[in-house]
Design a protein around this motif. Structure first.
Motif, mmCIF file in Angstrom:
data_model
loop_
_atom_site.group_PDB
_atom_site.id
_atom_site.type_symbol
_atom_site.label_atom_id
_atom_site.label_comp_id
_atom_site.label_asym_id
_atom_site.label_seq_id
_atom_site.Cartn_x
_atom_site.Cartn_y
_atom_site.Cartn_z
ATOM 1 N N ASP A 1 -9.937 4.349 10.222
ATOM 2 C CA ASP A 1 -10.311 5.624 10.070
ATOM 3 C C ASP A 1 -9.712 6.289 8.581
ATOM 4 N N ILE A 2 -8.862 5.426 7.972
ATOM 5 C CA ILE A 2 -8.249 5.761 6.707
ATOM 6 C C ILE A 2 -9.171 5.301 5.343
ATOM 7 N N SER B 1 -4.556 -1.658 1.290
ATOM 8 C CA SER B 1 -4.848 -0.250 1.018
ATOM 9 C C SER B 1 -5.005 -0.061 -0.355
ATOM 10 N N ALA B 2 -4.139 1.170 -0.722
ATOM 11 C CA ALA B 2 -4.112 1.399 -2.380
ATOM 12 C C ALA B 2 -3.573 0.395 -3.184
ATOM 13 N N GLY C 1 -5.896 -6.808 1.599
ATOM 14 C CA GLY C 1 -6.034 -6.204 3.098
ATOM 15 C C GLY C 1 -6.420 -4.759 3.298
ATOM 16 N N TYR C 2 -7.500 -4.598 4.093
ATOM 17 C CA TYR C 2 -8.040 -3.082 4.020
ATOM 18 C C TYR C 2 -7.893 -2.370 2.923
ATOM 19 N N PRO C 3 -8.477 -2.760 1.980
ATOM 20 C CA PRO C 3 -8.315 -2.206 0.534
ATOM 21 C C PRO C 3 -9.067 -0.998 0.142
ATOM 22 N N GLY D 1 0.929 -1.237 -0.006
ATOM 23 C CA GLY D 1 -0.020 0.073 -0.085
ATOM 24 C C GLY D 1 0.878 1.068 -0.108
ATOM 25 N N GLY D 2 0.139 2.462 0.110
ATOM 26 C CA GLY D 2 0.849 3.731 0.235
ATOM 27 C C GLY D 2 0.232 4.640 -0.498
ATOM 28 N N GLY D 3 -1.006 4.536 -0.744
ATOM 29 C CA GLY D 3 -1.875 5.582 -1.388
ATOM 30 C C GLY D 3 -1.440 6.014 -2.726
#
Length: 286
Positions: free
Chosen positions: A212-213, A120-121, A158-160, A45-47
Motif C-alpha cells: 500500500d506504499i 523501495s526508494a 525489492g518492492y522498488p 530504502g527510506g523514501g
C-alpha cells in the motif's frame, strides 16, 4: 571479518554531500592467491529521506553468509542540509562502484561479479542506475573515473519505486527531485521503464500485490520493459504482505500482527542463489 567505514567524499571530491560506504567482507588472509569473491552493493530504502536499518545489515548478513563481499551505501537524503537531490545519490552509487572495482584486489573481489541491490526508494536508486543511467549519464566524467568501473553485473530490487510517471510513491519522487518534481521530462528520464536497454544487467525483482506504499504496478511495468529488451530477469510477486518487509522475518516485523507469511521470507535465499548463479559463483552447480 573485515569491517570498515569509508568516507567516499574524501576519495571523490566531486561529491557534494556526505556519504559513507560500510564494508563487510570476509577475511581473506589465509585464502589461496587465486580465490575471488563476488560483491554486492546495498542501497537501503527510506523514501530518499533516510537509509533504513532493516534493509542494511540484515541483507548484508545473508549475502555475506553465502561468501559475498558486501558494501552498504549510506547515501545522502533530502533531510541533509542542504537537501540532497538528484543526481547526488546516483553519483554516490557511482563512486561506490568505482571504489569497489578499484579496490577489488584488496578485498579479493572478482571485477566481473559486482551487483547492486536496493529496496523501495533505494530500489529506484539501484534500479535506475543499473538499468542504464550508469552508462548514459555523465557520472563518470563528473567523478573523473573510468565509465567501465561503474558497470553493474547484476541488479536486485525489492518492492522498488521504479516508474516516476505511472503508479508510484510520490513522496519518494518529491524527495529526490525537490523543486523539479513537476518536471515531466526529468521524471520520464528517471523512470525505469524508459531506461532499460542494452546496458541493463540481469535483474531480480520481488514485490507484494498488497503493497500500500509502492504500487506493484510499477514492478509489472518494469518486467514488461525487461522482457521487451530481452534482459534476463527473475521475479517473485507475492499475493499478500505489505511494504518494507526486508527479509520478511519475525525479527524485522513491526509487531506480531504485521509479520508476513513465512513463505515470503524465501525471497532472500532465492535472490542470493540467483545472484551467485548469474555472476558465475553458483554454490551447487549441476
Amino acid at each position: 571479518m573485515v569491517y570498515e567505514k569509508i568516507n567516499l567524499n574524501e576519495i571523490y571530491p566531486a561529491l557534494t554531500h556526505e556519504c559513507r560506504l560500510d564494508v563487510y567482507c570476509c577475511d581473506t588472509e589465509n585464502d589461496a592467491d587465486t580465490k575471488k569473491y563476488p560483491a554486492m552493493i546495498i542501497c537501503p530504502g527510506g523514501g530518499y529521506a533516510m537509509c533504513s536499518k532493516c534493509e542494511s545489515e540484515p541483507i548484508m548478513a545473508s549475502f555475506m553468509a553465502a561468501g559475498v563481499q558486501c558494501f552498504i551505501l549510506q547515501y545522502s537524503t533530502c533531510r541533509d542540509v542542504p537537501a540532497a537531490r538528484y543526481p547526488a545519490q546516483h553519483l554516490q552509487l557511482s563512486a561506490a562502484f568505482d571504489y569497489v572495482r578499484t579496490n577489488a584486489d584488496k578485498y579479493r573481489i572478482d571485477k566481473n561479479a559486482i551487483g547492486v541491490i536496493g529496496f523501495s526508494a533505494g530500489g529506484h536508486l539501484a534500479g535506475s542506475y543499473a538499468a542504464g543511467l550508469w552508462y548514459t549519464e555523465n557520472y563518470a566524467d563528473i567523478l573523473g573515473v573510468k565509465k567501465e568501473n561503474l558497470r553493474p553485473n547484476a541488479s536486485a530490487l525489492g518492492y522498488p519505486v521504479l516508474t516516476f510517471v505511472g503508479p508510484t510513491n510520490l513522496w519518494s519522487v518529491n524527495n529526490l527531485l525537490g523543486d523539479r518534481a513537476d518536471d515531466a521530462a526529468l521524471k520520464e528520464r528517471l523512470s525505469y521503464e524508459n531506461i532499460v536497454g542494452e546496458h541493463t544487467p540481469p535483474t531480480y525483482i520481488w514485490h507484494t500485490c498488497t503493497d500500500d506504499i509502492v504500487p506493484v504496478e510499477g514492478t509489472i511495468i518494469a518486467m514488461n520493459a525487461l522482457s521487451k529488451h530481452k534482459i534476463p530477469f527473475m521475479a517473485s510477486i507475492f499475493p499478500e504482505g505489505g511494504h518494507g518487509l526486508s527479509r520478511a522475518t519475525r525479527l524485522l516485523g513491526d509487531g506480531v500482527s504485521k509479520i508476513p507469511p513465512a513463505y515470503i521470507a524465501g525471497w532472500m535465499n532465492e535472490c542470493v542463489a540467483w545472484f551467485l548463479r548469474t555472476v558465475g559463483y553458483e554454490e551447487n552447480p549441476a
